[in-house]
Design an enzyme around this catalytic site. Structure first.
Site, PDB file in Angstrom:
ATOM      1  N   CYS A  13       0.839  -1.181   0.000  1.00 55.43           N
ATOM      2  CA  CYS A  13       0.000   0.000   0.000  1.00 55.43           C
ATOM      3  C   CYS A  13       0.887   1.249   0.000  1.00 55.43           C
ATOM      4  O   CYS A  13       2.110   1.163   0.093  1.00 55.43           O
ATOM      5  CB  CYS A  13      -0.931   0.000   1.205  1.00 55.43           C
ATOM      6  SG  CYS A  13      -0.062  -0.217   2.766  1.00 55.43           S
ATOM      7  N   CYS A  16       3.402   1.666   2.767  1.00 56.55           N
ATOM      8  CA  CYS A  16       4.586   0.788   2.727  1.00 56.55           C
ATOM      9  C   CYS A  16       5.625   1.370   1.769  1.00 56.55           C
ATOM     10  O   CYS A  16       6.823   1.337   2.045  1.00 56.55           O
ATOM     11  CB  CYS A  16       4.206  -0.610   2.265  1.00 56.55           C
ATOM     12  SG  CYS A  16       2.716  -1.245   3.018  1.00 56.55           S
TER      13      CYS A  16
END
Lengths: 79, 353
Positions: A13, A16
């Site tokens: 995502c 991250c």
């Protein structure tokens, strides 16, 4: 100096990706010899004992889980 | 020469230490000041625009100009408070509380903790594995995973701010009931075999050591501000879109039009609202302003809330994430049980109110 393995745990995502970006920046600023590993496999993430992503581990030791950190904090965690 | 600790520097240190508290107080005072003057401000702003306030476009624009700052301010306040509450909870603590608990009490506790434990649907899979691996029963884990999105803190806070504590409390109680009941049923019918095999063979994990939560009041206040930056920064486009849809309904949908479609008398309106809501995905922040506008046009509260719950709690992206750890049969049961629960909630609301 030993080469450090910076491990970013997360499904890929946005947070991250940001964490990976900040962590490599922090490692560069510290002058570390590093390699980056992105771990997206949920079974492996769970194997770290991490229940919230994004998470950061250095050489297999979890340093941060569940939230994003700034470059300054990451330098402290990596140093 | 002796060094005397200078007074200004110690004062500076104290000022710096209490910085987050001061900023929080200043923010609250400023927010309250603006909030109280919003109707006048919005009316003054709308008067500049070339629309008569009693025309349809004028009504829609007036609604938008008033609602955007109002809901944004309320959202900041709600998220700030929830951010502080959540900084006292962590998934690790929750897991330790739930490990080995069976029966209805475990489901109830899991549902309650699902509301206050910080949770992001992108972490659903590692959290699911972590819970099961530590001996939390499947039904109890699912109660947690249902409650977390269903009783959404943003939805709860906005309902409280816009409709009062009664409706917020009903939403909370019924959301918890659905999470409790759905998890309990799935636990009772024994669906452990419908968890993907690799999850069950995952070695039991222990919490990663050395991670500590915030310590001290300022750190918790800081967590509140961080939550505001993170969540409000993420959901504001949904909020604007939701208010724009609400404004359209407010200006262009005739009064009582919704009474026929989503009113109390139309028994089929609740299932229809749920069927429409499940494939839709929006943030709670985007859906509450729509609900507000629907209610003003005669929609029944139960129907509107059922719509909102199905949009927020059951969504295709979430089911895709859960599919990684649950076999299709359990996904189907999960969806069916939660949708039925929401349906019942809708009917109960419509009957009671």
């Amino acid at each position: 100096m030993n080469r450090r393995k910076i491990q970013i745990l997360g499904s890929g995502c946005q947070k991250c990706r940001k964490l990976a970006e900040y962590a490599t920046q922090a490692a560069d600023e510290l002058g570390l010899d590093w390699e980056l590993e992105k771990i997206t496999d949920p079974a492996r993430i769970a194997g770290f004992g991490v229940m919230q992503t994004p998470a950061l581990a250095v050489d297999g030791v979890v340093k941060l889980a569940g939230h994003l950190a700034g470059v300054a904090e990451l330098k402290r965690l990596l140093g | 020469m002796q060094t005397v600790p200078s007074v200004p520097s110690s004062m500076q240190a104290r000022l710096r230490a209490s910085g987050p508290s001061l900023i929080a107080v200043a923010g609250a005072v400023l927010g309250l000041f603006v909030y109280e003057r919003l109707p006048a401000l919005a009316a003054a702003l709308a008067a500049w625009l070339p629309f008569a306030p009693d025309s349809r476009a004028g009504a829609a624009i007036g609604f938008f100009l008033y609602e955007v700052p109002k809901v944004l301010l309320l959202l900041c306040a709600v998220v700030f408070v929830m951010g502080i509450v959540r900084s006292y909870c962590s998934p690790e603590r929750t897991r330790a509380l739930l490990a080995g608990r069976r029966g209805g009490l475990g489901n109830a506790l899991a549902a309650a903790l699902g509301v206050v434990t910080p949770f992001c649907s992108c972490s659903a899979v590692p959290l699911f594995i972590g819970f099961l691996g530590a001996g939390v029963p499947l039904g109890v884990t699912l109660s947690f995973l249902i409650a977390a999105p269903m009783v959404n803190e943003i939805a709860l806070g906005l309902l409280f701010a816009l409709f009062g504590w009664r409706i917020a409390a009903l939403y909370l109680a019924l959301g918890l009931t659905v999470a409790l009941g759905a998890g309990w049923i799935i636990g009772r019918i024994g669906m452990e075999g419908s968890v993907e095999d690799w999850v069950r063979t995952c070695p039991a994990t222990t919490a990663a050591a050395g991670l500590s939560g915030p310590v001290g009041w300022n750190a918790h206040l800081g967590a509140g501000s961080a939550a505001v930056r993170d969540i409000v920064g993420r959901v504001w486009p949904y909020l604007l879109a939701g208010i724009a849809v609400g404004a359209g309904i407010h200006g262009y949908v005739p009064t009582d039009f919704m009474a026929a479609l989503m009113g109390r008398e139309a028994w089929w309106s609740v299932p229809l609202a749920v069927a429409l809501g499940v494939p839709m995905y929006s943030n709670a922040a985007g859906i509450v302003p729509v609900v507000e506008a629907l209610l003003a046009k005669g929609a029944a509260l139960g129907t509107a809330l059922a719509f909102m719950m199905s949009v927020v709690a059951l969504s295709l992206p979430e089911l895709v994430i859960l599919r990684k750890v649950l076999k299709p049969r359990l996904i189907a049961v999960f969806t069916g049980v939660v949708a039925t629960g929401i349906l019942l909630v809708g009917y109960v609301f419509n009957l009671v109110l």
